[in-house]
Write an enzyme that holds these catalytic residues in place. Sequence first.
Site, PDB file in Angstrom:
ATOM      1  N   SER A 136     -30.083   5.669 -12.104  1.00 53.82           N
ATOM      2  CA  SER A 136     -31.040   6.641 -12.634  1.00 53.82           C
ATOM      3  C   SER A 136     -30.349   7.996 -12.698  1.00 53.82           C
ATOM      4  O   SER A 136     -29.394   8.243 -11.944  1.00 53.82           O
ATOM      5  CB  SER A 136     -32.231   6.719 -11.668  1.00 53.82           C
ATOM      6  OG  SER A 136     -33.019   7.849 -11.936  1.00 53.82           O
ATOM      7  N   TYR A 149     -35.895   7.416  -3.174  1.00 57.38           N
ATOM      8  CA  TYR A 149     -35.488   6.790  -4.440  1.00 57.38           C
ATOM      9  C   TYR A 149     -34.142   7.349  -4.904  1.00 57.38           C
ATOM     10  O   TYR A 149     -33.213   6.604  -5.231  1.00 57.38           O
ATOM     11  CB  TYR A 149     -36.575   7.051  -5.484  1.00 57.38           C
ATOM     12  CG  TYR A 149     -36.268   6.523  -6.865  1.00 57.38           C
ATOM     13  CD1 TYR A 149     -36.415   5.176  -7.158  1.00 57.38           C
ATOM     14  CD2 TYR A 149     -35.838   7.379  -7.880  1.00 57.38           C
ATOM     15  CE1 TYR A 149     -36.143   4.685  -8.430  1.00 57.38           C
ATOM     16  CE2 TYR A 149     -35.566   6.903  -9.153  1.00 57.38           C
ATOM     17  CZ  TYR A 149     -35.723   5.557  -9.419  1.00 57.38           C
ATOM     18  OH  TYR A 149     -35.449   5.077 -10.682  1.00 57.38           O
TER      19      TYR A 149
HETATM   20  N1  LIG Z   1     -38.970   4.204 -15.742  1.00 56.75           N
HETATM   21  C1  LIG Z   1     -38.124   5.228 -15.565  1.00 56.75           C
HETATM   22  O1  LIG Z   1     -38.400   6.374 -15.948  1.00 56.75           O
HETATM   23  C2  LIG Z   1     -36.808   4.987 -14.892  1.00 56.75           C
HETATM   24  C3  LIG Z   1     -35.919   6.065 -14.795  1.00 56.75           C
HETATM   25  C4  LIG Z   1     -34.695   5.869 -14.190  1.00 56.75           C
HETATM   26  C5  LIG Z   1     -34.347   4.623 -13.712  1.00 56.75           C
HETATM   27  N2  LIG Z   1     -35.222   3.598 -13.801  1.00 56.75           N
HETATM   28  C6  LIG Z   1     -34.805   2.302 -13.243  1.00 56.75           C
HETATM   29  O2  LIG Z   1     -35.054   1.256 -14.153  1.00 56.75           O
HETATM   30  C7  LIG Z   1     -35.316   0.043 -13.430  1.00 56.75           C
HETATM   31  C8  LIG Z   1     -36.594  -0.598 -13.923  1.00 56.75           C
HETATM   32  O3  LIG Z   1     -37.664   0.315 -13.701  1.00 56.75           O
HETATM   33  P1  LIG Z   1     -39.054   0.236 -14.470  1.00 56.75           P
HETATM   34  O4  LIG Z   1     -39.413   1.613 -14.829  1.00 56.75           O
HETATM   35  O5  LIG Z   1     -39.030  -0.827 -15.511  1.00 56.75           O
HETATM   36  O6  LIG Z   1     -40.011  -0.210 -13.251  1.00 56.75           O
HETATM   37  P2  LIG Z   1     -41.320  -1.109 -13.205  1.00 56.75           P
HETATM   38  O7  LIG Z   1     -42.019  -1.096 -14.504  1.00 56.75           O
HETATM   39  O8  LIG Z   1     -42.054  -0.698 -11.987  1.00 56.75           O
HETATM   40  O9  LIG Z   1     -40.701  -2.587 -12.977  1.00 56.75           O
HETATM   41  C9  LIG Z   1     -40.081  -2.893 -11.762  1.00 56.75           C
HETATM   42  C10 LIG Z   1     -39.672  -4.357 -11.798  1.00 56.75           C
HETATM   43  O10 LIG Z   1     -39.120  -4.681 -10.507  1.00 56.75           O
HETATM   44  C11 LIG Z   1     -39.769  -5.866 -10.027  1.00 56.75           C
HETATM   45  N3  LIG Z   1     -39.863  -5.862  -8.567  1.00 56.75           N
HETATM   46  C12 LIG Z   1     -40.423  -4.915  -7.776  1.00 56.75           C
HETATM   47  N4  LIG Z   1     -40.411  -5.315  -6.496  1.00 56.75           N
HETATM   48  C13 LIG Z   1     -39.815  -6.541  -6.484  1.00 56.75           C
HETATM   49  C14 LIG Z   1     -39.531  -7.491  -5.463  1.00 56.75           C
HETATM   50  N5  LIG Z   1     -39.844  -7.259  -4.181  1.00 56.75           N
HETATM   51  N6  LIG Z   1     -38.922  -8.647  -5.811  1.00 56.75           N
HETATM   52  C15 LIG Z   1     -38.621  -8.921  -7.096  1.00 56.75           C
HETATM   53  N7  LIG Z   1     -38.866  -8.056  -8.109  1.00 56.75           N
HETATM   54  C16 LIG Z   1     -39.463  -6.892  -7.796  1.00 56.75           C
HETATM   55  C17 LIG Z   1     -41.166  -5.821 -10.656  1.00 56.75           C
HETATM   56  O11 LIG Z   1     -41.691  -7.140 -10.784  1.00 56.75           O
HETATM   57  P3  LIG Z   1     -42.816  -7.812  -9.841  1.00 56.75           P
HETATM   58  O12 LIG Z   1     -43.796  -6.752  -9.466  1.00 56.75           O
HETATM   59  O13 LIG Z   1     -43.348  -8.905 -10.707  1.00 56.75           O
HETATM   60  O14 LIG Z   1     -42.049  -8.343  -8.673  1.00 56.75           O
HETATM   61  C18 LIG Z   1     -40.845  -5.285 -12.037  1.00 56.75           C
HETATM   62  O15 LIG Z   1     -40.442  -6.346 -12.890  1.00 56.75           O
HETATM   63  C19 LIG Z   1     -35.359   0.436 -11.953  1.00 56.75           C
HETATM   64  O16 LIG Z   1     -34.098   0.180 -11.359  1.00 56.75           O
HETATM   65  C20 LIG Z   1     -35.597   1.928 -11.999  1.00 56.75           C
HETATM   66  O17 LIG Z   1     -35.123   2.600 -10.854  1.00 56.75           O
HETATM   67  C21 LIG Z   1     -36.442   3.741 -14.372  1.00 56.75           C
END
Ligand SMILES: NC(=O)c1ccc[n+]([C@@H]2O[C@H](COP(=O)([O-])OP(=O)(O)OC[C@H]3O[C@@H](n4cnc5c(N)ncnc54)[C@H](OP(=O)(O)O)[C@@H]3O)[C@@H](O)[C@H]2O)c1
Length: 263
Positions: A136, A149
């Site tokens: 990130s 985070y």
């Molecule tokens: N969105 C942003 O603005 C942003 C910015 C910078 C970086 N990122 C990075 O991008 C990546 C994806 O983020 P996102 O925004 O798509 O988040 P999200 O919509 O909250 O999705 C998170 C994913 O992780 C899975 N997960 C969470 N806990 C888990 C567990 N205990 N075991 C297995 N799977 C688990 C969730 O699936 P289940 O709940 O089905 O397990 C879901 O598929 C992350 O690494 C995040 O740090 C996001």
Amino acid sequence: MELQGKRVLVTGASRGIGRELATHFARAGAKVALVARDAASLEALAKDLGGTAHPTDLGQGAQLDRLLDRVEDEAGPVDVLVNNAASAAEGALWKQTGQELSSRVWLNLVVPLELCRQAVPRMLERGGGHLVNVASLAALASVPGMTAYAATKAGLAHGASALRDELKGLPIGVTTVLVGGVRTELLEAGESYEPFHRSFERLRKIQLVPDTPVEVLAAAVVLGVEQGKRTVWVPKRALPLVAAVEAPRKIVSLALTGIKRRA
Ligand SMILES: NC(=O)c1ccc[n+]([C@@H]2O[C@H](COP(=O)([O-])OP(=O)(O)OC[C@H]3O[C@@H](n4cnc5c(N)ncnc54)[C@H](OP(=O)(O)O)[C@@H]3O)[C@@H](O)[C@H]2O)c1
């Protein structure tokens, strides 16, 4: 790497960025192996993409320990590992429980390093592979409400850089993904904390970190893997931040291996 026919394991594939990454890898001709807790979403997506679903709670050590074994038994050899699953802080550090803190560090930092540890020997035995770690822009600069985070994402980006040096000369690529804001459940949860919301709104207003459409990010990651890029970052205007943090790593890496002279 040519992705046609390669197997790509994506963690956190049930929604958000992971779901879109899986879709774009499948469009590039890869066979996707999907990991997250929500079995119904994974199975529906696997059906759509012609991939496989491997419901797993990565928070459970016993499930994590055998993940690569299990996925390879159920689906076949993994060529590309995409560490994407993570959880974000939802407020000030001192308002979280110790359990919330350690679960976050586990999921965001221990899990991706552990999966790299499991994947590398298998990839080497088969002649190559690629590791993708979704970090990130919070790994480079942080705002309130992101303490744990940001620490995990900085650790992951730095660990991936060290791993790349360990793998120098071996046929495994390492790509770190540095993402700004993408409208997902993770960002929404973060923005429920007012100081975080205000900071992010300010960054949007001055266009330092405008929101990135999820499909733009996913396309950039797939291209990054195809082209063997060490870093993929969005939005592009974050280049000065990325360059400032990458500079010491590149300088030391060059100091250790020497600069190749042109003949
Ligand atoms: N969105 C942003 O603005 C942003 C910015 C910078 C970086 N990122 C990075 O991008 C990546 C994806 O983020 P996102 O925004 O798509 O988040 P999200 O919509 O909250 O999705 C998170 C994913 O992780 C899975 N997960 C969470 N806990 C888990 C567990 N205990 N075991 C297995 N799977 C688990 C969730 O699936 P289940 O709940 O089905 O397990 C879901 O598929 C992350 O690494 C995040 O740090 C996001």
